[in-house]
Scaffold this active site. Sequence first.
Site, mmCIF file in Angstrom:
data_model
loop_
_atom_site.group_PDB
_atom_site.id
_atom_site.type_symbol
_atom_site.label_atom_id
_atom_site.label_comp_id
_atom_site.label_asym_id
_atom_site.label_seq_id
_atom_site.Cartn_x
_atom_site.Cartn_y
_atom_site.Cartn_z
ATOM 1 N N SER A 87 5.327 -33.076 61.559
ATOM 2 C CA SER A 87 4.245 -33.932 62.027
ATOM 3 C C SER A 87 4.384 -34.084 63.533
ATOM 4 C CB SER A 87 4.348 -35.289 61.346
ATOM 5 O OG SER A 87 3.742 -36.277 62.147
ATOM 6 N N GLU B 127 -0.818 -27.605 50.119
ATOM 7 C CA GLU B 127 -2.062 -28.382 50.226
ATOM 8 C C GLU B 127 -3.269 -27.471 50.433
ATOM 9 O OE1 GLU B 127 -0.991 -32.699 52.017
ATOM 10 O OE2 GLU B 127 -0.422 -31.014 53.279
ATOM 11 N N HIS C 51 0.178 -37.249 31.209
ATOM 12 C CA HIS C 51 -0.376 -38.340 32.046
ATOM 13 C C HIS C 51 0.483 -38.615 33.276
ATOM 14 C CE1 HIS C 51 -2.727 -39.386 28.390
ATOM 15 N NE2 HIS C 51 -1.586 -39.120 27.780
ATOM 16 N N LYS D 121 9.063 -36.017 59.131
ATOM 17 C CA LYS D 121 8.240 -35.413 58.080
ATOM 18 C C LYS D 121 8.368 -33.905 57.959
ATOM 19 C CE LYS D 121 4.659 -37.057 56.660
ATOM 20 N NZ LYS D 121 3.387 -37.725 56.428
#
Length: 464
Positions: A281, A294, A160, A287
């Site tokens: 970024s 992704e 979980h 970043k």
Amino acid sequence: MKKSNSKIWGGRFSISTDQIMEEFNSSIQFDKILYIEDIEGSIAHSEMLSKQNIISKNDLGLIKSGLKQIKSEISNNEFNFSVKLEDIHMNIENRLIEIIGDAGKKLHTARSRNDQVATDIKLWLRKKIDQIELNLKSLQQILIEKSEAYYDLLMPGYTHLQVGQPVTFGHHLLAYVEMLGRDRGRLTDCRKRLNELPLGSAALAGTSYPIDRHFVAQKLNFSKPTENSMDAVSDRDFAIEFMSASSLISIHLSRLAEELIIWSSDSFNFVKLPESYTTGSSIMPQKRNPDAAELIRAKPGRIFGNLFSLMTVLKGLPMTYGKDMQEDKEPLFDTAKTIESCIITMEGMIKSLEPNPDKMMEALQNGYPTATDLADYLVTELKIPFRDAHHFTGQVVLLAEKKKSGLEKLTIEEIQTIIPKAKMNLLDVLKIESSVSKRTSYGGTAPDNVLQAIKKAKERFLKD
Ligand code: ARG
């Protein structure tokens, strides 16, 4: 003889095809990638025709040299593909006739584009499957190497996405080696089943020419010719099987990708992704975005889409070939290309992945991962029934939570306020290392087990 429609099949037509129809009907834009397989198939077919005295040796010589020339023209970007000629099969045949004349007109004896296209796709997919299997093997190798380097590195194991029990990083990575092993098995199965030659089934009913399909099967390395001509020209099961095997590969890769995204997030900071696989970024200078991971997480979208697209095309299609089946190619080609690039990219990322042991340990300590060990200790050493043991352990966790410390920082006196019979040896049980090293059941995470598992994985997956 007068011809009113200039197409290869134009004999019975009195007017020419509408340009809109020509565009709509053609597949050359995407099926040109089958040219090598189309030529390979044609060579084997013409050799058979000559062996069976259906065409002369002289014609065979001309056909082979013409096809060879066409292959080099296409490879060197010197070939003029024409939408008017619809697909790769007719583009090549037409050019062959241009180059060698009448002998070229004999190549299509005893075959049809229906058995030809099925053969071409199978030849093409067989190569792709072999390549993808190799890609998977090399990803497994990288994962195994990483597991070896970190066979005893402690990290939280989750259920979980809550800290469950400690595991080793090596053990975690080996889980993916297993998944990829099954993926390879599925590809091997698919390859085995697809490896029957459709050519010689002709349009749908077989042919009256005295052909030798076994000879062609052997030439093209198929295990045998297909048994039923109608099935042979309408079967695209193999493409669906491949696309469903690829869907599973993409599921597995997306799970790993998601873990990399979680692990590399600022909040977790368990791993550092290689800079070469991340991006900056344009506005937030701090970043480092896990773009590669992704994208791998997202690719199942198109891979499932491709699978569904072909399943939908085939469902309810009456025997045998229908032009519908031309819609098999784009999704199939796209899936093969996409899955291959996902595997290669994942391999690149894993290769230079750097774990952060301190952060993993910190998360472990905050997650009370040895609570199960404490409960087990109460059962085996103090003969407390498991349900009660579970309850007492919960209270010990609460105590640690109040003290804002890990379980292993508690003193025996503190524990005795909840479990009066607790002895000093209980403190060992709370240590994360000891928890892991006790998980020695077959397939468990104890570092010694992991070392054994690595050895076995090398035998099972990396041999030959
Ligand atoms: N371009 C066609 C396809 O990809 C080749 C087979 C055409 N056969 C036919 N009978 N029209 O499916």
